[in-house]
Write an enzyme that holds these catalytic residues in place. Structure first.
Site, PDB file in Angstrom:
ATOM      1  N   TYR A 189      -0.660 -34.759 -71.953  1.00  0.00           N
ATOM      2  CA  TYR A 189      -0.671 -35.970 -70.768  1.00  0.00           C
ATOM      3  C   TYR A 189      -1.960 -35.079 -69.806  1.00  0.00           C
ATOM      4  O   TYR A 189      -1.195 -34.217 -68.968  1.00  0.00           O
ATOM      5  CB  TYR A 189       0.875 -36.170 -70.642  1.00  0.00           C
ATOM      6  CG  TYR A 189       1.297 -36.824 -70.962  1.00  0.00           C
ATOM      7  CD1 TYR A 189       0.891 -37.726 -72.008  1.00  0.00           C
ATOM      8  CD2 TYR A 189       3.096 -36.318 -71.050  1.00  0.00           C
ATOM      9  CE1 TYR A 189       1.705 -37.763 -73.140  1.00  0.00           C
ATOM     10  CE2 TYR A 189       3.858 -36.822 -71.894  1.00  0.00           C
ATOM     11  CZ  TYR A 189       3.503 -38.115 -73.278  1.00  0.00           C
ATOM     12  OH  TYR A 189       3.704 -38.323 -73.763  1.00  0.00           O
ATOM     13  N   SER A 236       9.875 -45.201 -73.260  1.00  0.00           N
ATOM     14  CA  SER A 236       9.285 -46.647 -73.606  1.00  0.00           C
ATOM     15  C   SER A 236      10.428 -47.530 -73.444  1.00  0.00           C
ATOM     16  O   SER A 236      11.176 -48.812 -73.445  1.00  0.00           O
ATOM     17  CB  SER A 236       7.948 -47.420 -74.274  1.00  0.00           C
ATOM     18  OG  SER A 236       7.312 -46.416 -73.641  1.00  0.00           O
ATOM     19  N   GLY A 280      10.861 -51.286 -71.961  1.00  0.00           N
ATOM     20  CA  GLY A 280       9.259 -52.411 -72.858  1.00  0.00           C
ATOM     21  C   GLY A 280       8.033 -51.661 -71.878  1.00  0.00           C
ATOM     22  O   GLY A 280       7.101 -52.303 -71.728  1.00  0.00           O
ATOM     23  N   ARG A 281       7.558 -51.016 -71.456  1.00  0.00           N
ATOM     24  CA  ARG A 281       6.134 -50.118 -70.813  1.00  0.00           C
ATOM     25  C   ARG A 281       6.439 -50.714 -69.245  1.00  0.00           C
ATOM     26  O   ARG A 281       5.401 -51.397 -68.670  1.00  0.00           O
ATOM     27  CB  ARG A 281       5.432 -50.613 -70.961  1.00  0.00           C
ATOM     28  CG  ARG A 281       5.353 -49.445 -72.558  1.00  0.00           C
ATOM     29  CD  ARG A 281       3.873 -49.949 -73.282  1.00  0.00           C
ATOM     30  NE  ARG A 281       4.413 -49.046 -74.783  1.00  0.00           N
ATOM     31  CZ  ARG A 281       3.621 -47.670 -74.580  1.00  0.00           C
ATOM     32  NH1 ARG A 281       3.451 -47.373 -73.477  1.00  0.00           N
ATOM     33  NH2 ARG A 281       4.230 -47.527 -75.569  1.00  0.00           N
TER      34      ARG A 281
END
Length: 332
Positions: free
Chosen positions: A59, A206, A209-210
């Site tokens: 990241y 997630s 769901g993002r």
């Protein structure tokens, strides 16, 4: 807002906050990086009892671990710290493949410890399975890190049921991290049963769901600037007709949330939390207000009727589009 604790794993148990914090978006992928916002969010999370922090070397690349390390300086003992290795990136962000070789495992861990500024990692995941290296060799090297005191517990991410079984035969696996939400339930077919048979906890990433399940994303808005790759072809669920179909499902969740007196995101998170005491989701955010909203999900109690209504509102196979445009890195 009430954050409790849950235990991941039985052979190598790790007690974590029931709700964790995914730190990825503070540094990359979901819009403009915001170090100060990330620091503020992590500090607020710790104050609220959200002590299970998730990062990865890729990241940034590399900068998110530095941010998390800075945030927990002086508060390390409060934190259950998780990071990941295996997705290899260059200094300019270029993707260089997946590496699970023992030498790379050892090097990646030392690099993460240095960036985080800590002497041990509580939960160390293989981020993606390297199909060119037997999982026994990768986990064997990870086990050496446990013996050396550099790592407390081992985890896998996006691993298949067969890979999980082989890995667990080498060393106890504490947690599997994989995508799981009202919008992504394929692990229920086989993987969920296997990890419960083997005494492995589940860490859903997630779980919103993002962001779709928060209701904040619409056909024309909701992405966070040019750096937000959710609007790219890499995420088919955010494209064209698929997005329209998925937003229609979100509308159903909104109606149930309104009746329950909570936000759609809180209802979606409460659903994940209700899937078992061995489940500790890690919704990500770089903003304090969204963190506080997510924490509120802990106080949303779902009845069997609520759960049945959510199943009707979002039938398991109703979501349109694959979760990634390229699923080749997901072990199957």
């Amino acid at each position: 807002m009430t954050i409790t604790q849950r235990t991941l794993g039985t052979s190598s148990p790790l007690t974590v906050s029931s709700l964790g914090l995914g730190c990825m978006g503070m540094s990359e992928f979901y819009g403009t990086p915001d170090e100060q916002g990330g620091l503020d969010t992590i500090h607020r999370a710790l104050d609220l009892g959200v002590t299970f922090l998730d990062t990865a070397d890729m990241y940034g690349p590399f900068t998110n671990e530095q941010l998390v390390g800075k945030a927990i300086n002086g508060r390390r003992d409060e934190v259950q710290l998780a990071t990941k290795f295996g997705n290899v990136r260059g200094p300019n962000g270029e993707r260089l493949g997946i590496d699970g070789s023992p030498d790379y495992v050892r090097k990646a861990c030392d690099d993460s410890l240095r960036r985080l500024g800590v002497d041990h990692i509580d939960l160390y995941y293989q981020h993606r399975v390297d199909r060119s290296v037997p999982i026994e060799e990768t986990v064997g090297a990870m086990a050496e890190l446990v013996e050396a005191g550099k790592v407390g517990h081992l985890g896998l991410s996006e691993a298949s049921a067969a890979t999980i079984r082989r890995a667990a035969a080498v060393h106890p696996i504490t947690a599997l991290q994989t995508e799981y939400s009202l919008f992504t339930r394929d692990l229920e077919d086989e993987i969920l049963g296997v990890i419960r048979e083997l005494g492995i906890g589940l860490v859903p990433y997630s779980p919103l769901g993002r962001g779709l399940l928060t209701g904040a994303i619409t056909r024309d808005s909701g992405a966070d600037g040019a750096g937000d790759n959710r609007r790219s072809e890499y995420f088919p669920r955010f494209q064209g007709d698929a997005l329209d179909a998925n937003l229609a499902l979100v509308d159903q969740v909104k109606q149930l949330a309104d009746a329950k007196g909570c936000t759609p995101g809180q209802l979606a998170l409460a659903w994940v939390l209700a899937q078992g005491d061995d489940v500790a989701p890690i919704p990500g955010t770089k903003r304090v207000r969204y963190l506080e909203e997510n924490v509120g999900a802990s106080d949303v109690e779902l009845t069997s009727e609520d759960l049945a209504a959510l199943d009707r509102a979002v039938p398991r196979n109703a979501v349109a589009g694959d979760r990634y445009g390229d699923m080749s890195s997901v072990d199957a």
